[in-house]
Motif scaffolding. Structure first.
Motif, PDB file in Angstrom:
ATOM      1  N   ARG A 129       0.778  -1.231   0.000  1.00 55.96           N
ATOM      2  CA  ARG A 129       0.000   0.000   0.000  1.00 55.96           C
ATOM      3  C   ARG A 129       0.821   1.299   0.000  1.00 55.96           C
ATOM      4  O   ARG A 129       0.769   2.053  -0.987  1.00 55.96           O
ATOM      5  CB  ARG A 129      -0.979  -0.018   1.184  1.00 55.96           C
ATOM      6  CG  ARG A 129      -1.972  -1.165   1.092  1.00 55.96           C
ATOM      7  CD  ARG A 129      -2.655  -1.416   2.422  1.00 55.96           C
ATOM      8  NE  ARG A 129      -3.475  -2.622   2.385  1.00 55.96           N
ATOM      9  CZ  ARG A 129      -4.794  -2.625   2.226  1.00 55.96           C
ATOM     10  NH1 ARG A 129      -5.432  -1.491   2.089  1.00 55.96           N
ATOM     11  NH2 ARG A 129      -5.465  -3.754   2.195  1.00 55.96           N
ATOM     12  N   PRO A 130       1.569   1.636   1.071  1.00 48.20           N
ATOM     13  CA  PRO A 130       2.187   2.970   1.095  1.00 48.20           C
ATOM     14  C   PRO A 130       3.210   3.184  -0.014  1.00 48.20           C
ATOM     15  O   PRO A 130       3.197   4.204  -0.695  1.00 48.20           O
ATOM     16  CB  PRO A 130       2.842   3.033   2.482  1.00 48.20           C
ATOM     17  CG  PRO A 130       2.283   1.900   3.256  1.00 48.20           C
ATOM     18  CD  PRO A 130       1.908   0.854   2.272  1.00 48.20           C
ATOM     19  N   GLY A 131       4.120   2.225  -0.192  1.00 46.84           N
ATOM     20  CA  GLY A 131       5.204   2.409  -1.148  1.00 46.84           C
ATOM     21  C   GLY A 131       4.751   2.403  -2.591  1.00 46.84           C
ATOM     22  O   GLY A 131       5.147   3.268  -3.389  1.00 46.84           O
ATOM     23  N   GLY A 190      12.054  -6.778   8.933  1.00 48.38           N
ATOM     24  CA  GLY A 190      13.153  -6.001   9.474  1.00 48.38           C
ATOM     25  C   GLY A 190      13.489  -4.843   8.561  1.00 48.38           C
ATOM     26  O   GLY A 190      12.662  -4.384   7.768  1.00 48.38           O
ATOM     27  N   PHE A 191      14.739  -4.364   8.650  1.00 47.18           N
ATOM     28  CA  PHE A 191      15.171  -3.223   7.843  1.00 47.18           C
ATOM     29  C   PHE A 191      14.980  -3.491   6.358  1.00 47.18           C
ATOM     30  O   PHE A 191      14.559  -2.605   5.608  1.00 47.18           O
ATOM     31  CB  PHE A 191      16.643  -2.915   8.141  1.00 47.18           C
ATOM     32  CG  PHE A 191      17.216  -1.813   7.279  1.00 47.18           C
ATOM     33  CD1 PHE A 191      17.134  -0.491   7.686  1.00 47.18           C
ATOM     34  CD2 PHE A 191      17.840  -2.112   6.070  1.00 47.18           C
ATOM     35  CE1 PHE A 191      17.659   0.528   6.890  1.00 47.18           C
ATOM     36  CE2 PHE A 191      18.365  -1.102   5.271  1.00 47.18           C
ATOM     37  CZ  PHE A 191      18.278   0.217   5.691  1.00 47.18           C
ATOM     38  N   GLY A 196      12.834  -1.178   2.170  1.00 49.00           N
ATOM     39  CA  GLY A 196      12.524  -1.456   0.778  1.00 49.00           C
ATOM     40  C   GLY A 196      11.121  -1.027   0.404  1.00 49.00           C
ATOM     41  O   GLY A 196      10.906  -0.380  -0.636  1.00 49.00           O
ATOM     42  N   ASP A 197      10.136  -1.370   1.242  1.00 48.19           N
ATOM     43  CA  ASP A 197       8.745  -1.059   0.924  1.00 48.19           C
ATOM     44  C   ASP A 197       8.437   0.430   1.018  1.00 48.19           C
ATOM     45  O   ASP A 197       7.720   0.974   0.176  1.00 48.19           O
ATOM     46  CB  ASP A 197       7.809  -1.822   1.868  1.00 48.19           C
ATOM     47  CG  ASP A 197       7.847  -3.325   1.637  1.00 48.19           C
ATOM     48  OD1 ASP A 197       8.268  -3.741   0.544  1.00 48.19           O
ATOM     49  OD2 ASP A 197       7.466  -4.076   2.551  1.00 48.19           O
ATOM     50  N   VAL A 201      11.310   1.594  -2.793  1.00 47.10           N
ATOM     51  CA  VAL A 201      10.351   1.448  -3.900  1.00 47.10           C
ATOM     52  C   VAL A 201       9.894   2.795  -4.447  1.00 47.10           C
ATOM     53  O   VAL A 201      10.047   3.074  -5.640  1.00 47.10           O
ATOM     54  CB  VAL A 201       9.158   0.569  -3.476  1.00 47.10           C
ATOM     55  CG1 VAL A 201       8.018   0.680  -4.493  1.00 47.10           C
ATOM     56  CG2 VAL A 201       9.585  -0.890  -3.363  1.00 47.10           C
ATOM     57  N   PRO A 202       9.307   3.689  -3.634  1.00 43.56           N
ATOM     58  CA  PRO A 202       8.796   4.917  -4.243  1.00 43.56           C
ATOM     59  C   PRO A 202       9.865   5.834  -4.819  1.00 43.56           C
ATOM     60  O   PRO A 202       9.629   6.506  -5.830  1.00 43.56           O
ATOM     61  CB  PRO A 202       8.048   5.597  -3.084  1.00 43.56           C
ATOM     62  CG  PRO A 202       8.623   5.021  -1.843  1.00 43.56           C
ATOM     63  CD  PRO A 202       9.001   3.609  -2.184  1.00 43.56           C
TER      64      PRO A 202
END
Length: 352
Positions: A129-131, A190-191, A196-197, A201-202
């Motif tokens: 969703r967010p990324g 984790g990190f 990444g997400d 990504v964005p």
């Protein structure tokens, strides 16, 4: 299967590799963002300038980011939403976690597989969703900014926005399919997944649109048509392969997959050995790479920078495919050896 009491081999180079990646990934992202807006736009050169520390801090941007996350959390928690069950664990029991570990390695990969507060699953929420939605919004903002600078968006910018919007829309439409991916079933939160997400990504997947804003590229209609065809082929392979796998996992007797040839395994599950999954072991990765090339070509061929996503994603998928192979070998044993004999190519037919 590994003997009882033995430790599974560490991934990503163990603690040292995890520590290096936690430093390298943010640094790489900043380098790409600075290079995209510089005049030379060279991927392998140092950026011509570094922003001042105060330029990296904006209370308004931070407020907008938390507002964005809060909005996504609110949507995630809406009561009128479809509920889906994840895959059964290998041992058919509750989750188990190691008592001791390396703090750097554990922070990078995540100690917990599915950290939750009530019904709020942090990993599942961040996975799409967010990324992904922020990726689309950044692309659209760059398209609008180009229209303000030059009167109208370029054809190349329209293509990049359209191709990537299709990809994100498909991921959100088939959101339930993420429950069977390695990120959900194997990797901790984790990190690696959080950064990444939410960040990688964005801000790096929008690199083609960022490049086009500062380095406009001419694109003729015949070439644009060829790129649309390339993206369509990649998307068709990606979607058809994933849909065939998900349909088979849900109901092997479904008429769409009932006639496909399979190999029985000791776990009771069947391995597809015909259809898309009889062509190569990861046909969805093949579609992914074709689309990645179609997203980069609108940026021309004079700079390597817009092709960073293609290079990175190729390395990512090859590494992920190797991890998946190891897990399948441990899980399916002789049946997986037979599958590899029947389907010798991993991603690209007759090449790899």
């Amino acid at each position: 299967m590994a003997p009882q009491g033995s430790r599974a081999p560490l991934e990503f180079g163990g603690p040292l590799g995890a520590a290096a990646l936690m430093l390298l990934l943010p640094a790489t992202m900043f380098h790409l963002l600075l290079a995209a807006r510089s005049g030379p736009a060279r991927l392998l050169d140092l950026p011509p300038y570094l922003p001042r520390l105060e330029a990296l801090w904006s209370p308004r941007a931070l407020l907008l980011w938390f507002t964005w996350l809060g909005l996504q959390v609110a949507f995630y928690l809406l009561p009128a939403r479809k509920m889906a069950e994840g895959q059964e664990l290998k041992d058919k029991s509750r989750l188990r976690y190691p008592i001791n570990g390396n703090p750097i390695y554990d922070f990078f990969l995540g100690r917990e597989l599915n950290p939750r507060i009530g019904s709020f699953d942090f990993k599942y929420f961040c996975e799409l969703r967010p990324g992904l939605i922020a990726w689309v919004l950044i692309n659209l903002a760059l398209l609008v900014q180009e229209a303000e600078l030059r009167g109208s968006p370029s054809l190349a910018m329209w293509l990049v926005n359209g191709f990537q919007l299709l990809y994100v829309g498909d991921a959100l439409w088939h959101e339930e399919a993420v429950l069977t991916t390695m990120d959900i079933t194997h990797d901790g939160f984790g990190f690696m997944l959080a950064f990444g997400d939410l960040v990688w990504v964005p801000f790096t997947y929008s690199l083609q649109a960022q490049f086009l804003l500062y380095h406009p590229q001419p694109l003729e209609l015949p070439m644009a048509s060829a790129l649309c065809l390339m993206n369509a082929v990649g998307f068709y392979i990606f979607r058809a392969a994933n849909s065939q796998k998900n349909t088979f996992r849900k109901n092997p007797s479904d008429p769409r997959v009932a006639d496909l040839e399979t190999i029985p395994t000791a776990t009771g599950r069947q391995l597809l050995v015909s259809g898309w999954w009889g062509m190569v072991r990861h046909p969805n990765y093949l579609g992914d790479l074709i689309m990645a090339l179609a997203w980069s070509l609108p940026c021309g061929v004079s700079h390597l920078l817009p092709y960073f996503y293609l290079l990175y994603f190729t390395a990512l998928l090859v590494h992920r495919e190797a991890r998946d192979e190891q897990q399948c070998l441990q899980k399916y044993g002789l049946a997986w050896h037979e599958y590899c004999r029947r389907v010798p190519y991993r991603i690209v037919p007759y090449v790899y």
